[in-house]
Design a protein around this motif. Structure first.
Motif, PDB file in Angstrom:
ATOM      1  N   ALA A  16       0.920  -1.239  -0.216  1.00  0.00           N
ATOM      2  CA  ALA A  16      -0.116   0.279   0.260  1.00  0.00           C
ATOM      3  C   ALA A  16       0.918   1.443   0.121  1.00  0.00           C
ATOM      4  N   TYR A  17       2.136   1.062   0.636  1.00  0.00           N
ATOM      5  CA  TYR A  17       3.134   2.781   0.900  1.00  0.00           C
ATOM      6  C   TYR A  17       3.800   2.436  -0.662  1.00  0.00           C
ATOM      7  N   LEU A  18       3.627   1.666  -0.865  1.00  0.00           N
ATOM      8  CA  LEU A  18       4.397   1.998  -2.192  1.00  0.00           C
ATOM      9  C   LEU A  18       3.781   2.342  -3.396  1.00  0.00           C
ATOM     10  N   CYS A  19       2.655   1.851  -3.589  1.00  0.00           N
ATOM     11  CA  CYS A  19       1.106   2.058  -4.850  1.00  0.00           C
ATOM     12  C   CYS A  19       1.253   3.843  -4.704  1.00  0.00           C
ATOM     13  N   ALA A  20       0.993   3.490  -3.052  1.00  0.00           N
ATOM     14  CA  ALA A  20       0.767   5.482  -2.815  1.00  0.00           C
ATOM     15  C   ALA A  20       1.562   6.138  -3.024  1.00  0.00           C
ATOM     16  N   HIS A  21       3.190   5.813  -3.180  1.00  0.00           N
ATOM     17  CA  HIS A  21       4.697   6.487  -2.958  1.00  0.00           C
ATOM     18  C   HIS A  21       4.622   6.918  -4.870  1.00  0.00           C
ATOM     19  N   GLY A  22       4.433   6.045  -4.897  1.00  0.00           N
ATOM     20  CA  GLY A  22       4.278   6.275  -6.951  1.00  0.00           C
ATOM     21  C   GLY A  22       3.293   6.433  -7.585  1.00  0.00           C
ATOM     22  N   PHE A  79       6.575   7.962 -12.378  1.00  0.00           N
ATOM     23  CA  PHE A  79       8.170   8.438 -13.283  1.00  0.00           C
ATOM     24  C   PHE A  79       9.564   7.881 -12.832  1.00  0.00           C
ATOM     25  N   ARG A  80       9.563   7.136 -12.139  1.00  0.00           N
ATOM     26  CA  ARG A  80      10.906   6.347 -12.343  1.00  0.00           C
ATOM     27  C   ARG A  80       9.959   5.149 -12.020  1.00  0.00           C
ATOM     28  N   LEU A  81      10.669   3.874 -13.538  1.00  0.00           N
ATOM     29  CA  LEU A  81      10.123   3.141 -13.664  1.00  0.00           C
ATOM     30  C   LEU A  81      10.439   1.976 -12.714  1.00  0.00           C
ATOM     31  N   ASP A  94       9.797  -2.605  -8.577  1.00  0.00           N
ATOM     32  CA  ASP A  94       9.089  -3.147  -7.477  1.00  0.00           C
ATOM     33  C   ASP A  94       7.909  -3.756  -7.172  1.00  0.00           C
ATOM     34  N   ILE A  95       7.043  -3.364  -7.530  1.00  0.00           N
ATOM     35  CA  ILE A  95       5.585  -3.590  -7.480  1.00  0.00           C
ATOM     36  C   ILE A  95       5.490  -4.749  -8.664  1.00  0.00           C
ATOM     37  N   GLY A  96       5.941  -4.492  -9.471  1.00  0.00           N
ATOM     38  CA  GLY A  96       5.574  -6.204 -10.094  1.00  0.00           C
ATOM     39  C   GLY A  96       6.409  -6.921 -10.004  1.00  0.00           C
ATOM     40  N   ALA A  97       7.568  -7.018  -9.092  1.00  0.00           N
ATOM     41  CA  ALA A  97       7.988  -8.073  -8.587  1.00  0.00           C
ATOM     42  C   ALA A  97       7.408  -7.988  -8.043  1.00  0.00           C
ATOM     43  N   GLN A 150      -4.004   1.720 -10.391  1.00  0.00           N
ATOM     44  CA  GLN A 150      -2.539   2.228 -10.825  1.00  0.00           C
ATOM     45  C   GLN A 150      -1.328   1.512 -11.192  1.00  0.00           C
ATOM     46  N   ALA A 151      -0.632   1.068  -9.764  1.00  0.00           N
ATOM     47  CA  ALA A 151       0.370   0.113  -9.815  1.00  0.00           C
ATOM     48  C   ALA A 151      -0.727  -0.903 -10.704  1.00  0.00           C
ATOM     49  N   ILE A 152      -1.606  -1.770 -10.631  1.00  0.00           N
ATOM     50  CA  ILE A 152      -1.500  -3.376 -10.727  1.00  0.00           C
ATOM     51  C   ILE A 152      -1.941  -3.460 -12.538  1.00  0.00           C
TER      52      ILE A 152
END
Length: 173
Positions: free
Chosen positions: A2-8, A14-16, A21-24, A52-54
């Motif tokens: 959740a935190y990583l998704c919110a940050h991204g 804009f940083r792939l 990291d989420i994909g892994a 969005q991340a998914i």
């Protein structure tokens, strides 16, 4: 997750590397794990960020996501808009901060991440009173209320001083 998704999402991915990291993380999930991660993120108030991340992971990284979850997430027009904004930020030739008006869509997308009035109020405070404005033009305590009115002029000023010089060509003056 959740935190990583919110940050991204706040930075429009804009940083792939952030998305990788989420994909892994998603790729290592057992059956039903991606759905559980999404539901937990949604319960914590960052469901749109996770959606969005998914969607971006599937589109850009080919991450295996259950079709039913993709169908569910894709039905939401706001999530699709967030995905489009992130794609634009991620595929730009330069970082958003280096483009004229480059952060405009990212800042606007923040209001799409959550519809609660408390979130919008907090986001308005962030958008209307920038630490950069305070550093650019320090005001006394009594004048601090002027920052929202000065936000746009100070932003335009910063945009004008950070523009790259025009390419010289043609006749010298």
């Amino acid at each position: 997750f959740a935190y990583l998704c919110a940050h991204g999402a706040i930075h429009c991915w804009f940083r792939l590397k952030w998305l990788a990291d989420i994909g892994a993380l998603l790729a290592r999930q057992p059956e039903g794990g991606v759905e559980r991660l999404y539901l937990v993120a949604d319960a914590r108030g960052v469901g749109r960020c996770a959606a969005q991340a998914i969607l971006l992971c599937r589109q850009l990284l080919g991450t295996a996501i259950p079709d039913q979850l993709i169908t569910t997430l894709s039905r939401n027009s706001v999530v699709r808009r967030l995905e489009a904004i992130a794609m634009k930020a991620m595929t730009a030739e330069t970082e958003p901060t280096e483009q004229a008006f480059g952060t405009f869509w990212a800042n606007l997308s923040h209001f799409l991440l959550d519809l609660s009035w408390r979130y919008w109020l907090a986001e308005l405070k962030v958008q209307l009173i920038s630490p950069v404005d305070i550093l650019t033009l320090p005001l006394t305590d009594k004048l601090q209320l002027l920052y929202p009115a000065l936000r746009m002029p100070l932003w335009l000023y910063r945009q004008s001083i950070h523009r790259p010089p025009a390419a010289s060509g043609g006749l010298a003056s």
